[in-house]
Design an enzyme around this catalytic site. Structure first.
Site, short mmCIF file in Angstrom:
data_model
loop_
_atom_site.label_atom_id
_atom_site.label_comp_id
_atom_site.label_asym_id
_atom_site.label_seq_id
_atom_site.Cartn_x
_atom_site.Cartn_y
_atom_site.Cartn_z
N LYS A 217 1.32 3.88 5.23
CA LYS A 217 0.05 4.61 5.05
C LYS A 217 -1.15 3.66 5.11
O LYS A 217 -2.20 4.02 5.64
CB LYS A 217 0.03 5.34 3.70
CG LYS A 217 0.99 6.51 3.63
CD LYS A 217 0.89 7.24 2.32
CE LYS A 217 1.34 6.43 1.12
NZ LYS A 217 2.78 6.11 1.09
N GLN B 27 2.75 6.80 -2.55
CA GLN B 27 4.14 7.30 -2.56
C GLN B 27 4.34 8.35 -1.45
O GLN B 27 3.76 8.19 -0.38
CB GLN B 27 4.52 7.86 -3.94
CG GLN B 27 4.64 6.79 -5.01
CD GLN B 27 3.32 6.47 -5.69
OE1 GLN B 27 2.56 7.34 -6.01
NE2 GLN B 27 3.07 5.20 -5.95
N ASP C 202 6.22 3.65 1.13
CA ASP C 202 6.48 2.49 1.99
C ASP C 202 6.65 2.88 3.46
O ASP C 202 7.51 2.36 4.16
CB ASP C 202 7.73 1.74 1.52
CG ASP C 202 7.66 1.43 0.04
OD1 ASP C 202 6.59 0.99 -0.39
OD2 ASP C 202 8.65 1.66 -0.67
N GLY D 255 1.97 -0.02 -3.38
CA GLY D 255 1.58 -1.30 -2.79
C GLY D 255 1.29 -1.05 -1.33
O GLY D 255 2.18 -0.72 -0.58
N HIS D 256 0.03 -1.12 -0.95
CA HIS D 256 -0.33 -0.85 0.43
C HIS D 256 -0.55 -2.17 1.18
O HIS D 256 -1.41 -2.95 0.82
CB HIS D 256 -1.58 0.03 0.50
CG HIS D 256 -1.32 1.44 0.07
ND1 HIS D 256 -2.28 2.39 -0.07
CD2 HIS D 256 -0.16 2.05 -0.25
CE1 HIS D 256 -1.74 3.52 -0.45
NE2 HIS D 256 -0.45 3.34 -0.58
#
Ligand code: IMP
Ligand code: MG
Length: 349
Positions: free
Chosen positions: A16, A193, A13, A42-43
């Protein structure tokens, strides 16, 4: 062949997705490859003013670049289709031709989801990640090539990156066809991550089950000599989601959480917050060989106007943003030659 790697330096988070989006727009990539994790990630990406959250599919699709879920990943086929459909509705049906899955990636099954759903110890995302990797290493897992419905998306990464040169979709033009141009692969590796959740380097057992370092990227079929740049991504403060105690007792962190919108993109859970952990960051920079470093969410710290860093068990307090930045740059000058970006916007570096 050339490769750049995006790697998280904290507990995920850290933005990225934003950096991937930026590099895809600016760079010369022929492929974007996700190298670890599953849909626990989750991007969040802002593309042409619209917000997208992807869990599996790399951000190359926004720019017509072939986007592959690499062999180091685990894939939930149903979540994958949901994303394919969502992206093709929003970006156009041509994106489906860009999305690929390595045939030797492993599959997250119903059983994995059910088992992970019962986790009470680690605080997992309950997306089946741990059980899927366990079965992979126990040699009882299922590879993507065994799943009929994934067949249209499958690729062999070796053929893709080391096979005869071809014209990638984003380089296809009348000119390139007429001149029979060849393009050597230029790969952007998109990590999930981060260092603090890495199976080996994180605080075990409060880790994820994959390799979140640059080494994880190299497990996906690119030789180390190909690596040009390592983009290390951090936030100007720390967050963590999971069962361990992370956030100190101080109401300022609740404010930080709320202003920073620190809620999981995958699970909606509130993220525990703390000040930037310098020692851990320095370790992550050294181990990953970071030569481009991005600090995200500087705008959030500006709003609470508190400039603190943890180092050697103490809290260092700075009076201004500039003082803190100066201290960071001074420290970094002793670590290695690094380009540093302090970002104050969710949309750009
Ligand atoms: P798992 O990866 O779902 O097994 O979860 C293991 C740990 O990693 C938990 O503390 C999760 O909250 C954390 N985690 C996994 N993926 C992400 C992510 O993308 N962002 C932040 N934390 C994550
Ligand atoms: Mg995330």
């Amino acid at each position: 062949m050339k490769a750049d790697i995006i790697v998280g330096l904290q507990h995920g988070d850290c933005g990225k997705g934003k950096v991937t989006h930026h590099l895809c727009k600016e760079g010369d990539y022929t492929h974007v490859i996700r190298y670890n994790g599953g849909c626990n990630a989750g991007h969040t990406i802002f593309h042409e003013g619209e917000k997208f959250v992807t869990h599996h599919i790399p951000a190359g699709v926004f720019f017509g670049i072939k986007s592959i879920i690499g062999p180091g990943c685990v894939i939930d086929a149903e979540q994958f289709y949901r994303e394919v459909i969502d992206l093709s509705l929003k970006l156009g049906p041509q994106v489906t031709d860009l999305i690929k899955v390595a045939k030797n990636a492993h599959v997250i099954t119903e059983e994995h989801l059910e088992e992970d759903g019962k986790d009470t110890e680690i605080g997992t995302t309950k997306k089946g990640n741990g059980p899927a990797y366990r079965d992979k290493y126990a040699r009882v897992g299922v590879r993507a090539e065994k799943v009929k419905s994934l067949e249209p998306f499958l690729v062999d990464i070796y053929d893709e990156l080391h096979g005869p040169p071809s014209i990638p979709p984003n380089k296809l033009s009348l000119d390139s066809m007429l001149h029979n141009e060849c393009f050597e692969p230029v790969v952007l590796f998109e990590g999930a991550q981060g260092f603090g959740l890495d199976i080996d380097w994180g605080e075990y057992p409060y880790v994820t089950s994959s390799h979140c370092t640059v080494a994880g990227a190299l497990l996906n079929g690119v030789p180390p000599q190909a690596v040009r740049n390592v983009w290390g991504i951090a936030k100007i403060y720390e967050t963590y989601v999971g069962k361990k105690e992370f956030q100190p007792e101080d109401p300022i962190f609740d404010v930080l959480q709320s202003i920073g919108q620190e809620y999981g993109a995958t699970t909606g859970r509130p993220r525990q917050c703390n000040w930037l952990d310098w020692d851990s960051l320095e370790k992550a920079i050294k181990i990953n060989g970071v030569n481009n470093l991005v600090f995200n969410k500087v705008d959030i710290l500006k709003q609470i106007n508190t400039w603190n860093v943890q180092s050697q068990g103490e809290i260092l307090s700075f009076n201004t943003e500039d003082e803190m930045k100066k201290w960071i740059l001074g420290k970094l000058s002793k670590v290695s030659t690094i380009n540093v970006y302090f970002s104050s916007s969710p949309n750009h570096l």
